[in-house]
Design an enzyme around this catalytic site. Structure first.
Site, PDB file in Angstrom:
ATOM      1  N   ARG A 219       0.836  -1.213   0.000  1.00  0.00           N
ATOM      2  CA  ARG A 219       0.000   0.000   0.000  1.00  0.00           C
ATOM      3  C   ARG A 219       0.872   1.266   0.000  1.00  0.00           C
ATOM      4  NH1 ARG A 219      -3.052  -3.613  -0.754  1.00  0.00           N
ATOM      5  NH2 ARG A 219      -5.195  -3.843   0.013  1.00  0.00           N
TER       6      ARG A 219
ATOM      7  N   SER B 235     -10.777  -0.856   3.114  1.00  0.00           N
ATOM      8  CA  SER B 235     -10.038  -0.958   4.382  1.00  0.00           C
ATOM      9  C   SER B 235      -9.642   0.437   4.840  1.00  0.00           C
ATOM     10  CB  SER B 235      -8.757  -1.770   4.209  1.00  0.00           C
ATOM     11  OG  SER B 235      -9.032  -3.062   3.758  1.00  0.00           O
TER      12      SER B 235
ATOM     13  N   GLU C 237      -5.124   3.758   6.077  1.00  0.00           N
ATOM     14  CA  GLU C 237      -4.802   3.508   4.673  1.00  0.00           C
ATOM     15  C   GLU C 237      -5.484   4.575   3.797  1.00  0.00           C
ATOM     16  OE1 GLU C 237      -6.678   1.976   1.611  1.00  0.00           O
ATOM     17  OE2 GLU C 237      -5.933  -0.082   1.806  1.00  0.00           O
TER      18      GLU C 237
HETATM   19  P1  FAD Z   1      -8.955   8.445  -5.295  1.00  0.00           P
HETATM   20  O1  FAD Z   1      -9.618   8.027  -4.033  1.00  0.00           O
HETATM   21  O2  FAD Z   1      -9.644   9.423  -6.155  1.00  0.00           O
HETATM   22  O3  FAD Z   1      -7.494   8.969  -4.947  1.00  0.00           O
HETATM   23  C1  FAD Z   1      -6.654   8.221  -4.106  1.00  0.00           C
HETATM   24  C2  FAD Z   1      -5.285   8.923  -4.055  1.00  0.00           C
HETATM   25  O4  FAD Z   1      -4.666   8.884  -5.342  1.00  0.00           O
HETATM   26  C3  FAD Z   1      -5.393  10.411  -3.687  1.00  0.00           C
HETATM   27  O5  FAD Z   1      -4.238  10.737  -2.945  1.00  0.00           O
HETATM   28  C4  FAD Z   1      -5.357  11.103  -5.038  1.00  0.00           C
HETATM   29  O6  FAD Z   1      -4.863  12.427  -4.955  1.00  0.00           O
HETATM   30  C5  FAD Z   1      -4.432  10.208  -5.835  1.00  0.00           C
HETATM   31  N1  FAD Z   1      -4.732  10.169  -7.276  1.00  0.00           N
HETATM   32  C6  FAD Z   1      -5.876   9.707  -7.845  1.00  0.00           C
HETATM   33  N2  FAD Z   1      -5.774   9.790  -9.189  1.00  0.00           N
HETATM   34  C7  FAD Z   1      -4.560  10.308  -9.458  1.00  0.00           C
HETATM   35  C8  FAD Z   1      -3.874  10.647 -10.667  1.00  0.00           C
HETATM   36  N3  FAD Z   1      -4.414  10.469 -11.878  1.00  0.00           N
HETATM   37  N4  FAD Z   1      -2.637  11.198 -10.566  1.00  0.00           N
HETATM   38  C9  FAD Z   1      -2.063  11.419  -9.347  1.00  0.00           C
HETATM   39  N5  FAD Z   1      -2.667  11.116  -8.190  1.00  0.00           N
HETATM   40  C10 FAD Z   1      -3.896  10.568  -8.245  1.00  0.00           C
HETATM   41  N6  FAD Z   1      -7.739  -0.836  -2.458  1.00  0.00           N
HETATM   42  C11 FAD Z   1      -6.891  -1.888  -2.595  1.00  0.00           C
HETATM   43  O7  FAD Z   1      -5.687  -1.704  -2.776  1.00  0.00           O
HETATM   44  N7  FAD Z   1      -7.357  -3.168  -2.539  1.00  0.00           N
HETATM   45  C12 FAD Z   1      -8.663  -3.460  -2.361  1.00  0.00           C
HETATM   46  O8  FAD Z   1      -9.029  -4.631  -2.328  1.00  0.00           O
HETATM   47  C13 FAD Z   1      -9.576  -2.381  -2.207  1.00  0.00           C
HETATM   48  N8  FAD Z   1     -10.891  -2.609  -2.011  1.00  0.00           N
HETATM   49  C14 FAD Z   1     -11.753  -1.567  -1.860  1.00  0.00           C
HETATM   50  C15 FAD Z   1     -13.113  -1.839  -1.683  1.00  0.00           C
HETATM   51  C16 FAD Z   1     -14.029  -0.803  -1.557  1.00  0.00           C
HETATM   52  C17 FAD Z   1     -15.484  -1.122  -1.379  1.00  0.00           C
HETATM   53  C18 FAD Z   1     -13.577   0.538  -1.648  1.00  0.00           C
HETATM   54  C19 FAD Z   1     -14.557   1.671  -1.581  1.00  0.00           C
HETATM   55  C20 FAD Z   1     -12.222   0.823  -1.819  1.00  0.00           C
HETATM   56  C21 FAD Z   1     -11.291  -0.232  -1.930  1.00  0.00           C
HETATM   57  N9  FAD Z   1      -9.917   0.002  -2.107  1.00  0.00           N
HETATM   58  C22 FAD Z   1      -9.063  -1.059  -2.277  1.00  0.00           C
HETATM   59  C23 FAD Z   1      -9.386   1.371  -2.121  1.00  0.00           C
HETATM   60  C24 FAD Z   1      -9.467   2.034  -3.531  1.00  0.00           C
HETATM   61  O9  FAD Z   1     -10.286   1.300  -4.372  1.00  0.00           O
HETATM   62  C25 FAD Z   1      -8.074   2.159  -4.145  1.00  0.00           C
HETATM   63  O10 FAD Z   1      -7.203   2.894  -3.325  1.00  0.00           O
HETATM   64  C26 FAD Z   1      -8.141   2.855  -5.519  1.00  0.00           C
HETATM   65  O11 FAD Z   1      -6.899   2.767  -6.178  1.00  0.00           O
HETATM   66  C27 FAD Z   1      -8.538   4.325  -5.413  1.00  0.00           C
HETATM   67  O12 FAD Z   1      -8.804   4.795  -6.712  1.00  0.00           O
HETATM   68  P2  FAD Z   1      -9.550   6.176  -6.954  1.00  0.00           P
HETATM   69  O13 FAD Z   1      -9.474   6.473  -8.403  1.00  0.00           O
HETATM   70  O14 FAD Z   1     -10.878   6.142  -6.350  1.00  0.00           O
HETATM   71  O15 FAD Z   1      -8.572   7.147  -6.141  1.00  0.00           O
HETATM   72  N1  EPU Z   2     -10.617 -10.785  10.039  1.00  0.00           N
HETATM   73  C1  EPU Z   2     -11.309 -10.852  11.218  1.00  0.00           C
HETATM   74  N2  EPU Z   2     -12.356 -10.007  11.409  1.00  0.00           N
HETATM   75  C2  EPU Z   2     -12.744  -9.102  10.477  1.00  0.00           C
HETATM   76  C3  EPU Z   2     -12.030  -9.028   9.260  1.00  0.00           C
HETATM   77  C4  EPU Z   2     -10.962  -9.889   9.066  1.00  0.00           C
HETATM   78  O1  EPU Z   2     -10.985 -11.658  12.088  1.00  0.00           O
HETATM   79  O2  EPU Z   2     -13.707  -8.378  10.729  1.00  0.00           O
HETATM   80  C5  EPU Z   2      -9.490 -11.720   9.825  1.00  0.00           C
HETATM   81  C6  EPU Z   2      -9.968 -13.087   9.330  1.00  0.00           C
HETATM   82  O3  EPU Z   2      -9.163 -14.062   9.927  1.00  0.00           O
HETATM   83  C7  EPU Z   2      -9.677 -13.021   7.837  1.00  0.00           C
HETATM   84  C8  EPU Z   2      -8.415 -12.159   7.797  1.00  0.00           C
HETATM   85  O4  EPU Z   2      -8.601 -11.212   8.850  1.00  0.00           O
HETATM   86  O5  EPU Z   2      -9.438 -14.298   7.289  1.00  0.00           O
HETATM   87  C9  EPU Z   2      -8.179 -11.444   6.478  1.00  0.00           C
HETATM   88  O6  EPU Z   2      -9.366 -10.765   6.095  1.00  0.00           O
HETATM   89  P1  EPU Z   2      -9.627 -10.408   4.552  1.00  0.00           P
HETATM   90  O7  EPU Z   2      -9.360 -11.596   3.696  1.00  0.00           O
HETATM   91  O8  EPU Z   2     -10.948  -9.767   4.438  1.00  0.00           O
HETATM   92  O9  EPU Z   2      -8.470  -9.403   4.204  1.00  0.00           O
HETATM   93  P2  EPU Z   2      -7.913  -8.128   4.976  1.00  0.00           P
HETATM   94  O10 EPU Z   2      -6.504  -8.430   5.376  1.00  0.00           O
HETATM   95  O11 EPU Z   2      -8.846  -7.676   6.021  1.00  0.00           O
HETATM   96  C10 EPU Z   2      -6.841  -7.110   2.831  1.00  0.00           C
HETATM   97  C11 EPU Z   2      -6.826  -5.803   2.131  1.00  0.00           C
HETATM   98  C12 EPU Z   2      -8.086  -5.633   1.296  1.00  0.00           C
HETATM   99  C13 EPU Z   2      -8.146  -6.765   0.284  1.00  0.00           C
HETATM  100  C14 EPU Z   2      -8.174  -8.092   1.035  1.00  0.00           C
HETATM  101  C15 EPU Z   2      -8.161  -9.281   0.123  1.00  0.00           C
HETATM  102  C16 EPU Z   2      -5.503  -4.287   3.463  1.00  0.00           C
HETATM  103  C17 EPU Z   2      -5.498  -3.115   4.356  1.00  0.00           C
HETATM  104  N3  EPU Z   2      -6.704  -4.705   3.060  1.00  0.00           N
HETATM  105  O12 EPU Z   2      -7.907  -7.057   3.795  1.00  0.00           O
HETATM  106  O13 EPU Z   2      -7.984  -4.401   0.604  1.00  0.00           O
HETATM  107  O14 EPU Z   2      -9.287  -6.655  -0.547  1.00  0.00           O
HETATM  108  O15 EPU Z   2      -7.001  -8.168   1.901  1.00  0.00           O
HETATM  109  O16 EPU Z   2      -6.891  -9.473  -0.395  1.00  0.00           O
HETATM  110  O17 EPU Z   2      -4.441  -4.803   3.112  1.00  0.00           O
HETATM  111  C18 EPU Z   2      -8.503  -2.082   0.706  1.00  0.00           C
HETATM  112  O18 EPU Z   2      -7.288  -1.864   0.638  1.00  0.00           O
HETATM  113  O19 EPU Z   2      -9.345  -1.145   0.757  1.00  0.00           O
HETATM  114  C19 EPU Z   2      -8.988  -3.453   0.738  1.00  0.00           C
HETATM  115  C20 EPU Z   2     -10.275  -3.767   0.836  1.00  0.00           C
END
Ligand code: FAD
Ligand code: EPU
Length: 338
Positions: free
Chosen positions: A164, A238, A334
């Site tokens: 991240r 997250s 994050e």
């Molecule tokens: P924004 O929120 O618009 O911006 C994020 C940052 O990037 C800001 O600092 C912004 O200034 C900068 N930025 C955006 N676009 C540009 C650009 N073109 N040039 C320079 N800087 C820029 N993230 C994960 O890594 N893994 C996940 O599994 C994951 N799951 C998610 C699930 C949900 C339901 C939600 C809501 C979010 C999740 N995220 C996850 C977080 C998010 O999806 C990512 O961080 C994504 O890359 C953000 O994209 P955005 O375009 O919305 O960025």
């Molecule tokens: N867990 C709990 N309680 C909870 C949630 C999780 O006990 O409420 C424990 C469980 O044991 C579970 C483990 O944590 O098996 C891992 O949970 P999960 O697979 O949901 O993944 P995570 O580590 O919580 C990360 C990323 C997610 C990404 C998933 C899948 C970060 C900060 N988050 O979550 O990214 O989708 O793995 O790979 O690394 C995001 O960045 O916004 C995001 C959603």
């Protein structure tokens, strides 16, 4: 011609649905418009915030400067033997790129199915899920330096990707506007189903030789079952990072909490599941005013409808304090706080 708007609500532009306002707002669809903006008075005289899909931000106040939404479209493909390079505009929706790749049998991004947001934001925090990170498929990205207007290509090495993390969150924070990202994909699928939940789901369906389309489908279903849909419940995924600790710290925690969820990393380090730490403090599914944690995933903070950014932020402080008191671990946010 730039279409500059004033005093607009950012509610539709952030997945937390926080109803703050931006003093100025402009959306660009090509590099020519960006070049024009980079020499404009409004950019030189105001604080700038670059926004993609707004899915990784929490607004805690009205934004007093210029919000730039990058909506540059386009996906192009270049084939070199078994390797295929795909370049996408920063405004392409990340999951549209995944759908394109899976549809063209290009392997590499299928585990990253359904991550919200844009291609342009994907290198900023090196998005990751289900055992794959952006860095595993990243080739280069293109951006404009805000101070000089100069265009530059960044190689993999120059991006300093980490968990991240990237150069764009550190030395080059808020210094570049990314306009395109180039990915290196493969025609030979290397299926990555190490992440437990994927394997279990495939087995449950009797799929023994999964295709990238199967992996993409299963990842999408797991995600939908765990994470709230921002179109109905505001959130930014997250809220905190999973903390990375040394072995000695893990052993100390295990004395009192032997079932702490952890994953070994190289060099005697371990990643803890922050969701487990937060749930163990009794927060899972907690409702606190208009905010709270998600019932299926304690790591996700939500807006139940009328939350302010300040309310969500204060709740996150309460979580950090409580987790710190119980486990002596300080959670790091994050989500980008604005
Ligand atoms: P924004 O929120 O618009 O911006 C994020 C940052 O990037 C800001 O600092 C912004 O200034 C900068 N930025 C955006 N676009 C540009 C650009 N073109 N040039 C320079 N800087 C820029 N993230 C994960 O890594 N893994 C996940 O599994 C994951 N799951 C998610 C699930 C949900 C339901 C939600 C809501 C979010 C999740 N995220 C996850 C977080 C998010 O999806 C990512 O961080 C994504 O890359 C953000 O994209 P955005 O375009 O919305 O960025
Ligand atoms: N867990 C709990 N309680 C909870 C949630 C999780 O006990 O409420 C424990 C469980 O044991 C579970 C483990 O944590 O098996 C891992 O949970 P999960 O697979 O949901 O993944 P995570 O580590 O919580 C990360 C990323 C997610 C990404 C998933 C899948 C970060 C900060 N988050 O979550 O990214 O989708 O793995 O790979 O690394 C995001 O960045 O916004 C995001 C959603």
């Amino acid at each position: 011609m730039l279409f500059l708007q004033e005093n607009i609500s950012l509610k539709p532009y952030n997945t937390f649905s926080i109803p703050v306002k931006a003093r100025y707002f402009v959306e660009i669809f090509n590099e020519a418009a960006l070049e024009e903006l980079l020499t404009s008075a409004v950019l030189k005289e105001n604080e700038l915030l670059v926004l993609g899909g707004g899915s990784n931000v929490l607004f805690t106040r009205d934004f007093p400067g210029l919000v730039l939404k990058v909506s540059i479209p386009g996906i192009v493909q270049e084939v070199l033997g078994n390797e295929v390079f795909v370049e996408a505009g920063a405004g392409v929706i990340w999951n549209d790129l995944v759908t394109y790749c899976v549809g063209h049998q290009l392997a590499g991004v299928e585990n990253l199915t359904l991550i919200p947001g844009t291609v342009g934001a994907s290198p900023i925090q090196n998005i990751g899920a289900y055992g794959v990170e952006l860095k595993d498929v990243f080739y280069s990205c293109t951006g404009y330096e805000i101070a000089t207007g100069e265009k530059r290509v960044f190689t993999y090495e120059e991006c300093h990707f980490g968990y991240r993390d990237s150069v764009f969150k550190n030395e080059l924070k808020s210094k570049y506007i990314l306009t395109a990202v180039k990915f290196k994909l493969s025609r030979e699928a290397v299926i990555n189903i190490q992440y437990g939940a994927i394997q279990t789901e495939l087995e449950r369906r009797g799929i023994t030789a999964p295709t990238i389309a199967d992996v993409s489908k299963v990842v999408a279903e797991i995600r939908v079952s765990k994470l709230p849909d921002p179109s109905t419940i505001g959130n930014a995924g997250s809220f905190f990072k999973n903390p990375i600790i040394e072995k000695a710290t893990l052993l100390e925690i295990q004395k009192s909490y032997p079932d702490v969820v952890n994953y070994p990393l190289p060099n005697n380090h371990y990643k803890l599941a922050a969701g487990w730490l937060i749930e163990s403090c009794g927060f899972k599914g907690m409702v606190s005013g208009e905010t709270g944690t998600w019932k299926n995933q304690a790591l996700v903070l939500v807006n139940h409808g009328e939350a302010t950014g300040q309310e969500v932020y204060s709740f996150s402080e309460h979580i950090i304090d409580t987790v710190c008191q119980k486990f002596a671990i300080t959670l790091e946010r994050e989500v980008n706080i604005l």
